[in-house]
Design a protein around this motif. Structure first.
Motif, short mmCIF file in Angstrom:
data_model
loop_
_atom_site.label_atom_id
_atom_site.label_comp_id
_atom_site.label_asym_id
_atom_site.label_seq_id
_atom_site.Cartn_x
_atom_site.Cartn_y
_atom_site.Cartn_z
N PHE A 44 -1.03 124.49 -33.99
CA PHE A 44 -0.67 123.71 -32.81
C PHE A 44 -1.78 123.80 -31.76
O PHE A 44 -2.23 122.79 -31.22
N LEU A 45 -2.22 125.01 -31.48
CA LEU A 45 -3.27 125.19 -30.48
C LEU A 45 -4.59 124.57 -30.93
O LEU A 45 -5.29 123.93 -30.13
N LEU A 46 -4.91 124.72 -32.20
CA LEU A 46 -6.15 124.14 -32.73
C LEU A 46 -6.13 122.61 -32.70
O LEU A 46 -7.14 121.98 -32.36
N THR A 47 -4.99 122.02 -33.06
CA THR A 47 -4.94 120.56 -33.08
C THR A 47 -5.04 119.99 -31.67
O THR A 47 -5.72 118.99 -31.44
N LEU A 48 -4.40 120.62 -30.70
CA LEU A 48 -4.51 120.13 -29.32
C LEU A 48 -5.92 120.30 -28.78
O LEU A 48 -6.44 119.42 -28.09
N TRP A 49 -6.55 121.43 -29.08
CA TRP A 49 -7.90 121.67 -28.58
C TRP A 49 -8.90 120.68 -29.18
O TRP A 49 -9.68 120.06 -28.45
N THR A 50 -8.86 120.50 -30.51
CA THR A 50 -9.82 119.58 -31.13
C THR A 50 -9.53 118.14 -30.74
O THR A 50 -10.47 117.35 -30.54
N LEU A 51 -8.26 117.77 -30.61
CA LEU A 51 -7.94 116.41 -30.17
C LEU A 51 -8.47 116.17 -28.77
O LEU A 51 -9.07 115.13 -28.49
N SER A 52 -8.29 117.13 -27.88
CA SER A 52 -8.78 116.95 -26.51
C SER A 52 -10.30 116.84 -26.47
O SER A 52 -10.86 116.08 -25.67
N ARG A 53 -10.99 117.57 -27.34
CA ARG A 53 -12.45 117.46 -27.42
C ARG A 53 -12.87 116.06 -27.90
O ARG A 53 -13.79 115.46 -27.35
N ALA A 54 -12.19 115.56 -28.91
CA ALA A 54 -12.54 114.24 -29.45
C ALA A 54 -12.25 113.14 -28.43
O ALA A 54 -13.01 112.16 -28.32
N LEU A 55 -11.18 113.30 -27.67
CA LEU A 55 -10.80 112.26 -26.71
C LEU A 55 -11.68 112.23 -25.47
O LEU A 55 -11.52 111.36 -24.62
N ARG A 56 -12.63 113.13 -25.39
CA ARG A 56 -13.63 113.04 -24.32
C ARG A 56 -14.51 111.83 -24.53
O ARG A 56 -15.08 111.30 -23.58
N THR A 57 -14.66 111.42 -25.79
CA THR A 57 -15.55 110.32 -26.13
C THR A 57 -14.81 109.12 -26.71
O THR A 57 -15.10 107.98 -26.36
N ILE A 58 -13.86 109.37 -27.58
CA ILE A 58 -13.10 108.29 -28.23
C ILE A 58 -11.97 107.86 -27.31
O ILE A 58 -11.32 108.69 -26.67
N GLU A 59 -11.73 106.55 -27.24
CA GLU A 59 -10.63 106.03 -26.41
C GLU A 59 -9.32 106.64 -26.88
O GLU A 59 -9.07 106.78 -28.08
N VAL A 60 -8.46 106.96 -25.93
CA VAL A 60 -7.20 107.64 -26.26
C VAL A 60 -6.33 106.79 -27.18
O VAL A 60 -5.67 107.32 -28.08
N SER A 61 -6.31 105.48 -27.00
CA SER A 61 -5.47 104.63 -27.86
C SER A 61 -5.92 104.71 -29.32
O SER A 61 -5.09 104.83 -30.23
N THR A 62 -7.20 104.67 -29.54
CA THR A 62 -7.74 104.76 -30.89
C THR A 62 -7.62 106.19 -31.43
O THR A 62 -7.16 106.41 -32.55
N GLY A 63 -8.03 107.15 -30.63
CA GLY A 63 -8.01 108.54 -31.08
C GLY A 63 -6.62 109.04 -31.41
O GLY A 63 -6.41 109.69 -32.44
N TYR A 64 -5.66 108.73 -30.55
CA TYR A 64 -4.30 109.21 -30.80
C TYR A 64 -3.72 108.55 -32.06
O TYR A 64 -3.07 109.23 -32.86
N ALA A 65 -3.96 107.27 -32.23
CA ALA A 65 -3.45 106.57 -33.42
C ALA A 65 -4.03 107.17 -34.70
O ALA A 65 -3.30 107.38 -35.68
N ILE A 66 -5.31 107.45 -34.69
CA ILE A 66 -5.94 108.02 -35.88
C ILE A 66 -5.46 109.45 -36.11
O ILE A 66 -5.17 109.84 -37.24
N TRP A 67 -5.35 110.23 -35.06
CA TRP A 67 -4.85 111.61 -35.17
C TRP A 67 -3.44 111.63 -35.74
O TRP A 67 -3.15 112.35 -36.69
N ALA A 68 -2.56 110.81 -35.16
CA ALA A 68 -1.17 110.78 -35.63
C ALA A 68 -1.08 110.23 -37.04
O ALA A 68 -0.32 110.75 -37.88
#
Length: 112
Positions: A44-68
């Motif tokens: 849980f902690l790792l997925t939130l940390w890496t997702l937050s790092r990726a969303l610094r650059t990738i748009e949240v709409s795209t990043g969240y959809a791909i992550w989910a």
């Protein structure tokens, strides 16, 4: 700051950690199995940390959809192997649709 080139592998890693989280939660049996529960917390902690790092650059709409989507597909494919869950043809079809959508979202982000 995460570069666009590094953001995509980071996002995929976040998806892998999400798969680990979901499978660990299932294996924890309502957080009654200590080792599975500890693994769930770590993932849980790792997925939130890496997702937050990726969303610094990738748009949240795209990043969240791909992550989910990555988490959903990975969990649906590994659930049968680890927990004897059924993977029916309709599930496989719709998982294919999700995977296709993930690929098209990545291709749509190439303008960066």
């Amino acid at each position: 700051m995460t570069t666009t080139r590094a953001a995509w592998p980071t996002l995929l890693l976040a998806g892998a950690f999400e798969i680990g989280y979901a499978l660990s939660v299932a294996g924890s049996h309502g957080f009654t199995a200590w080792t599975w529960s500890a693994a769930a917390l770590i993932f849980f902690l790792l997925t939130l940390w890496t997702l937050s790092r990726a969303l610094r650059t990738i748009e949240v709409s795209t990043g969240y959809a791909i992550w989910a989507g990555t988490g959903s597909v990975g969990t649906a494919l590994l659930g049968p192997a680890l927990f004897n869950e059924p993977l029916t043809w309709p599930k496989a079809l719709w998982l294919t649709v999700i995977i296709t959508g993930i690929i098209w979202l990545k291709l749509a982000d190439r303008a960066d």
